[in-house]
Design an enzyme around this catalytic site. Sequence first.
Site, PDB file in Angstrom:
ATOM      1  N   VAL A  36       8.083  42.435  56.567  1.00 43.16           N
ATOM      2  CA  VAL A  36       8.467  41.833  55.284  1.00 43.16           C
ATOM      3  C   VAL A  36       8.736  42.932  54.258  1.00 43.16           C
ATOM      4  O   VAL A  36       9.663  42.832  53.449  1.00 43.16           O
ATOM      5  CB  VAL A  36       7.362  40.875  54.788  1.00 43.16           C
ATOM      6  CG1 VAL A  36       7.736  40.275  53.458  1.00 43.16           C
ATOM      7  CG2 VAL A  36       7.142  39.786  55.821  1.00 43.16           C
ATOM      8  N   GLU A  58      16.209  42.150  52.125  1.00 41.30           N
ATOM      9  CA  GLU A  58      16.948  40.886  52.084  1.00 41.30           C
ATOM     10  C   GLU A  58      17.696  40.671  50.766  1.00 41.30           C
ATOM     11  O   GLU A  58      18.691  39.979  50.706  1.00 41.30           O
ATOM     12  CB  GLU A  58      16.002  39.716  52.391  1.00 41.30           C
ATOM     13  CG  GLU A  58      14.915  39.436  51.357  1.00 41.30           C
ATOM     14  CD  GLU A  58      13.732  40.405  51.462  1.00 41.30           C
ATOM     15  OE1 GLU A  58      13.633  41.096  52.490  1.00 41.30           O
ATOM     16  OE2 GLU A  58      12.954  40.486  50.511  1.00 41.30           O
ATOM     17  N   ASP A  66      55.356  54.177  38.874  1.00 41.97           N
ATOM     18  CA  ASP A  66      56.763  54.186  38.494  1.00 41.97           C
ATOM     19  C   ASP A  66      56.832  54.601  37.036  1.00 41.97           C
ATOM     20  O   ASP A  66      55.812  54.872  36.408  1.00 41.97           O
ATOM     21  CB  ASP A  66      57.434  52.839  38.769  1.00 41.97           C
ATOM     22  CG  ASP A  66      56.700  51.690  38.128  1.00 41.97           C
ATOM     23  OD1 ASP A  66      55.722  51.952  37.419  1.00 41.97           O
ATOM     24  OD2 ASP A  66      57.107  50.539  38.332  1.00 41.97           O
ATOM     25  N   ASP A 118      56.971  46.720  40.491  1.00 44.13           N
ATOM     26  CA  ASP A 118      57.217  45.478  39.752  1.00 44.13           C
ATOM     27  C   ASP A 118      58.306  44.614  40.372  1.00 44.13           C
ATOM     28  O   ASP A 118      58.395  43.440  40.108  1.00 44.13           O
ATOM     29  CB  ASP A 118      57.522  45.766  38.275  1.00 44.13           C
ATOM     30  CG  ASP A 118      58.510  46.909  38.116  1.00 44.13           C
ATOM     31  OD1 ASP A 118      59.173  47.248  39.114  1.00 44.13           O
ATOM     32  OD2 ASP A 118      58.625  47.450  37.004  1.00 44.13           O
ATOM     33  N   ASP A 145      59.209  45.465  46.118  1.00 48.45           N
ATOM     34  CA  ASP A 145      58.100  46.422  46.137  1.00 48.45           C
ATOM     35  C   ASP A 145      56.904  45.844  46.892  1.00 48.45           C
ATOM     36  O   ASP A 145      55.936  46.556  47.165  1.00 48.45           O
ATOM     37  CB  ASP A 145      57.632  46.746  44.708  1.00 48.45           C
ATOM     38  CG  ASP A 145      58.609  47.678  44.005  1.00 48.45           C
ATOM     39  OD1 ASP A 145      59.317  48.405  44.712  1.00 48.45           O
ATOM     40  OD2 ASP A 145      58.658  47.660  42.766  1.00 48.45           O
ATOM     41  N   GLU A 185       5.396  50.606  50.346  1.00 52.21           N
ATOM     42  CA  GLU A 185       5.057  49.326  50.957  1.00 52.21           C
ATOM     43  C   GLU A 185       4.492  49.508  52.367  1.00 52.21           C
ATOM     44  O   GLU A 185       3.687  48.706  52.826  1.00 52.21           O
ATOM     45  CB  GLU A 185       6.283  48.406  50.998  1.00 52.21           C
ATOM     46  CG  GLU A 185       6.639  47.862  49.620  1.00 52.21           C
ATOM     47  CD  GLU A 185       7.823  46.919  49.643  1.00 52.21           C
ATOM     48  OE1 GLU A 185       8.153  46.388  50.702  1.00 52.21           O
ATOM     49  OE2 GLU A 185       8.413  46.707  48.577  1.00 52.21           O
ATOM     50  N   THR A 219       8.690  41.774  41.445  1.00 48.08           N
ATOM     51  CA  THR A 219       8.891  42.842  40.475  1.00 48.08           C
ATOM     52  C   THR A 219      10.110  43.715  40.758  1.00 48.08           C
ATOM     53  O   THR A 219      10.439  44.573  39.978  1.00 48.08           O
ATOM     54  CB  THR A 219       7.640  43.749  40.454  1.00 48.08           C
ATOM     55  OG1 THR A 219       7.520  44.340  41.730  1.00 48.08           O
ATOM     56  CG2 THR A 219       6.392  42.976  40.123  1.00 48.08           C
TER      57      THR A 219
HETATM   58  P1  ATP Z   1      61.076  52.590  37.680  1.00 47.57           P
HETATM   59  O1  ATP Z   1      61.212  52.555  39.163  1.00 47.57           O
HETATM   60  O2  ATP Z   1      60.345  53.756  37.203  1.00 47.57           O
HETATM   61  O3  ATP Z   1      60.602  51.309  37.073  1.00 47.57           O
HETATM   62  P2  ATP Z   1      63.775  52.043  36.978  1.00 47.57           P
HETATM   63  O4  ATP Z   1      63.579  50.892  36.090  1.00 47.57           O
HETATM   64  O5  ATP Z   1      64.795  53.045  36.573  1.00 47.57           O
HETATM   65  O6  ATP Z   1      62.509  52.906  37.154  1.00 47.57           O
HETATM   66  P3  ATP Z   1      64.988  50.342  38.857  1.00 47.57           P
HETATM   67  O7  ATP Z   1      64.691  49.143  38.068  1.00 47.57           O
HETATM   68  O8  ATP Z   1      64.903  50.309  40.330  1.00 47.57           O
HETATM   69  O9  ATP Z   1      64.055  51.512  38.430  1.00 47.57           O
HETATM   70  O10 ATP Z   1      66.410  50.825  38.419  1.00 47.57           O
HETATM   71  C1  ATP Z   1      67.081  51.845  39.116  1.00 47.57           C
HETATM   72  C2  ATP Z   1      68.311  52.243  38.365  1.00 47.57           C
HETATM   73  O11 ATP Z   1      69.212  51.154  38.327  1.00 47.57           O
HETATM   74  C3  ATP Z   1      68.065  52.599  36.908  1.00 47.57           C
HETATM   75  O12 ATP Z   1      67.749  53.937  36.741  1.00 47.57           O
HETATM   76  C4  ATP Z   1      69.399  52.272  36.272  1.00 47.57           C
HETATM   77  O13 ATP Z   1      70.278  53.336  36.410  1.00 47.57           O
HETATM   78  C5  ATP Z   1      69.875  51.103  37.079  1.00 47.57           C
HETATM   79  N1  ATP Z   1      69.543  49.841  36.409  1.00 47.57           N
HETATM   80  C6  ATP Z   1      68.341  49.423  36.017  1.00 47.57           C
HETATM   81  N2  ATP Z   1      68.398  48.207  35.459  1.00 47.57           N
HETATM   82  C7  ATP Z   1      69.680  47.839  35.498  1.00 47.57           C
HETATM   83  C8  ATP Z   1      70.401  46.684  35.076  1.00 47.57           C
HETATM   84  N3  ATP Z   1      69.802  45.653  34.508  1.00 47.57           N
HETATM   85  N4  ATP Z   1      71.728  46.679  35.280  1.00 47.57           N
HETATM   86  C9  ATP Z   1      72.344  47.702  35.878  1.00 47.57           C
HETATM   87  N5  ATP Z   1      71.732  48.796  36.287  1.00 47.57           N
HETATM   88  C10 ATP Z   1      70.410  48.892  36.102  1.00 47.57           C
END
Ligand code: ATP
Length: 902
Positions: free
Chosen positions: A286, A291, A333, A624, A628, A693, A723
């Site tokens: 024990v 536990e 990024d 994002d 990804d 113990e 305790t």
């Molecule tokens: P991170 O990867 O750091 O977020 P980022 O935003 O530049 O960077 P992406 O969103 O993949 O990465 O964009 C890649 C590239 O595409 C950019 O550097 C830009 O040149 C182009 N891009 C981003 N957004 C647009 C858009 N709305 N329209 C056209 N081209 C774009």
Amino acid sequence: MPSTVRPTEQVRPTEHLDLLLRDLRSSRDGLSAREARRRLVHVGPNMLRRRGRRQWPRQLLRQFTHPLALLLWAAAGLAFAVGIAPIAVAIVSVIVLNAAFAFVQERHAEHAVEALAAFIPLRAKVFRDRQRQSIDATELVPGDVLVVTEGDRISADARLLDGDIEVDMSALTGESAPVSRAAELLDIDVPLLQARDVIFSGTVCTGGEATAVVYATGMRTELGRIASLSERVRPEESPLERQVRRVAWLIAGISVLLGAAFIPIAVLGAGLSFLNAVIFAVGLLVGNVPEGLLPVITLALAIGVRRLAQRGAVVKRLSAVETLGSTDVICTDKTGTLTENRMRVTAIDTSGGTADPSDESATAALAPALVSRLSTAMNACSNAHRTTSGDLIGDATDVAVSAAAATVGAVTEVTRVRQFTFDSVRKRMSTVDRSGVSTAIHVKGAPESILPRCTAELAPDGRPTPLTAERRAELEKLIDDRADAGFRVLAIADRPLSEFEPIPGTAPEAESALTLLGLVSIVDPPRAEVAEAVTRCRTAGIRIIVITGDHGRTAAAVARQVGIVRAEPVIVTGAELDRMNEDALDRLLDTTGELIFARASPEAKLRIADALRAGGHVVAMTGDGANDAPALRSADIGIAMGRSGTDVAREASTMVLTDDNFATLAAAVAAGRRSYDNIRKFIFYIFAHATPEVLPFLVFALSGGTVPLPLTVPLLLAFDVGTETLPALALGRERAEPGIMRRPPRPRHEAVIRGPMLVRAWLFLGVLCAVLALGGFFAVLLAAGWHPGDATDAGTPLHHAYRQAITVMFAGMVAGQIGTAFAARTDRAALRSIGAFSNPMLLWGIAFELVLTAFISYFPPLQYVLGTAALAPWMVALVLPFPVVVWGADELRRWAVRRRTL
Ligand code: ATP
């Protein structure tokens, strides 16, 4: 099944959709906000109700039946079998108390994690009052017109009205390859889930853009129907819990073996009665079974989760807290994480000169023929929307480009005919737009992805001139210069279509033979708090690698501004990475200090995460975009952005940063380290009790009974349960030790329970406490004139002294425990540096221990049950300095350790 599938029927699509819209009392413009509110009251919120909530009886039962509890049951059974019923009852009460406690802690932990769902609400884009709005997905009602774009989780069942998209249906069908869904595709006679004009709640849009009318929400969706929600996702055990469980088992096993082996030795060798030998075995068992350890760990992790959430980092698994603490590489990024994601166009370069769009006189000086085509393209090829209040919303790049368009020149309003959406692999987007009788393709994107598709550049007189090699070199130099200054550069191009040319059906068809209109340079300032967070990570031995879709030089400039790079970083582009084999990548990651991966694709992120993990690193990776997700899953900690990220990224991630901020990530690592440290503190604290113990029983057994049992089993149980737990919980809330972010990350496979810790717990503080308490025991006996071998049983003259002696033993152990609790608060630092009274909960825990001890020695009913007796003042005085001795001894040890490692 295939025999029943009729080929797709290209019927006039609008007809059935109009009927559906009529049935749903809606229109292509969506519902009014008032109508939506009414429907919401009527149909209820769009969520899945969880069935089978009555989990707690099973959970409670589990506390009585887990293996360590079973061991205690066995001990109780044994005690009962040999006729020591009071001990059996005492052990059973220990089991009950422990179960209740563990149950409460587990529920607590569970609630803490469940409450996190509220931090990351799912949103949906809909048309309400003819305006595009973002609403909480729970407010969707049938009749709503949804806008679905790449990365969105679809939150209701809906029929497509317009557009075409790729959908990941794995949540419903288990099939993860994306399927295409389009408004024009009408499948009749196929199962609903295969119909190509319908999208379902729980699935995810992986590409394209479409609008759809919602026809079912909440439990009426396919997901609601199919999902057997009574079955909940089993929370997986964290490596830490697994490790501790293994150690708990090992210790329990050793105790059983020791106990079983000792019964014959004690009976035959030491001449102990069988009964006493069994008492000894039971006591050993024990006293040693840890536990209470696992529930306390679960709770400590849950507290860590809650603490992280308050700081803006929502984690989805308890184990993430632990992993965070050992993170040694952060792949981040750039856009939105290191920078503010508040973009503004600051320069426009055309063949006719450069202008700042905020400076009207400068833009007026540019050639009007050129400027009007540029501004029209900028306006058309953007998905930013204007709200009723006039604000532009949408993707930050699009917002910046749209905002600048109007200031550059006169914008021709166009109607969009087709869109080839942006994705981070192509790094560009294009639209086909009509204005009156003329149609044009408008393209914008990363210059490297646009310039090779341009054959001409628009001259100031409005005529295209061929793009020569010299001009291309000139443009590239300009782009590099802008990137070096930290700007994100986009190229804008177009191609007017002649009257007879068909509308291009694919992106490659559309995005060719383009005319370059200009370059826009966008500023996105670094977040103010990032630089300090980067420094914190550096001192904590965490490497930061930037992986961005942007230009390498832009990334390098931003990385320099926030302190991630100091010297000239090595910039590896996506194309270069593609050419590298695994060995070369491993070497690059091993040997290069400051690294930036630019123009990286989502696959590149996955490769880098895998390579780092294979190299033994613990990797945190931000992302994002929808694609990804694999990289986020593959990293040890996938981190998605709460504000700018897509639903897919959020779902694939382990942690969501609600403020999208790198600084929060650094804080989360610190919080992870703190939680892990605290868990080690109370494991140490609980382990340190084993020696005091067990030792009294050993003394008793090895003396062959000439020394009376210094600690009775009921007293041992009181010590074990009464305790121990509160201070252990308090240690789980200990503040971070100074310098927590100044030491290197914990190695990936480092065990939570290590040799030095056990030596410190069992052999150093444990032995010290045991010796002190036994010293008190003998002091009381000897003072009463006891000699070894004298009888101390009930009715003998020494019996009262014996009762006092075991009470002193108990009080001495509690006093030693108090000293241990203080010593456990820090591993290396002096107690002074963390403040002796800085953990109020620990002080409360200790106060509780003291009150309990007072009751045990002075309260007659407890004296009767536990065989104790009131202590004389000198005995109390004897025990009083114990905490200081124990804590002081460890303070000296820590001082020596600090000196040695200075
Ligand atoms: P991170 O990867 O750091 O977020 P980022 O935003 O530049 O960077 P992406 O969103 O993949 O990465 O964009 C890649 C590239 O595409 C950019 O550097 C830009 O040149 C182009 N891009 C981003 N957004 C647009 C858009 N709305 N329209 C056209 N081209 C774009």
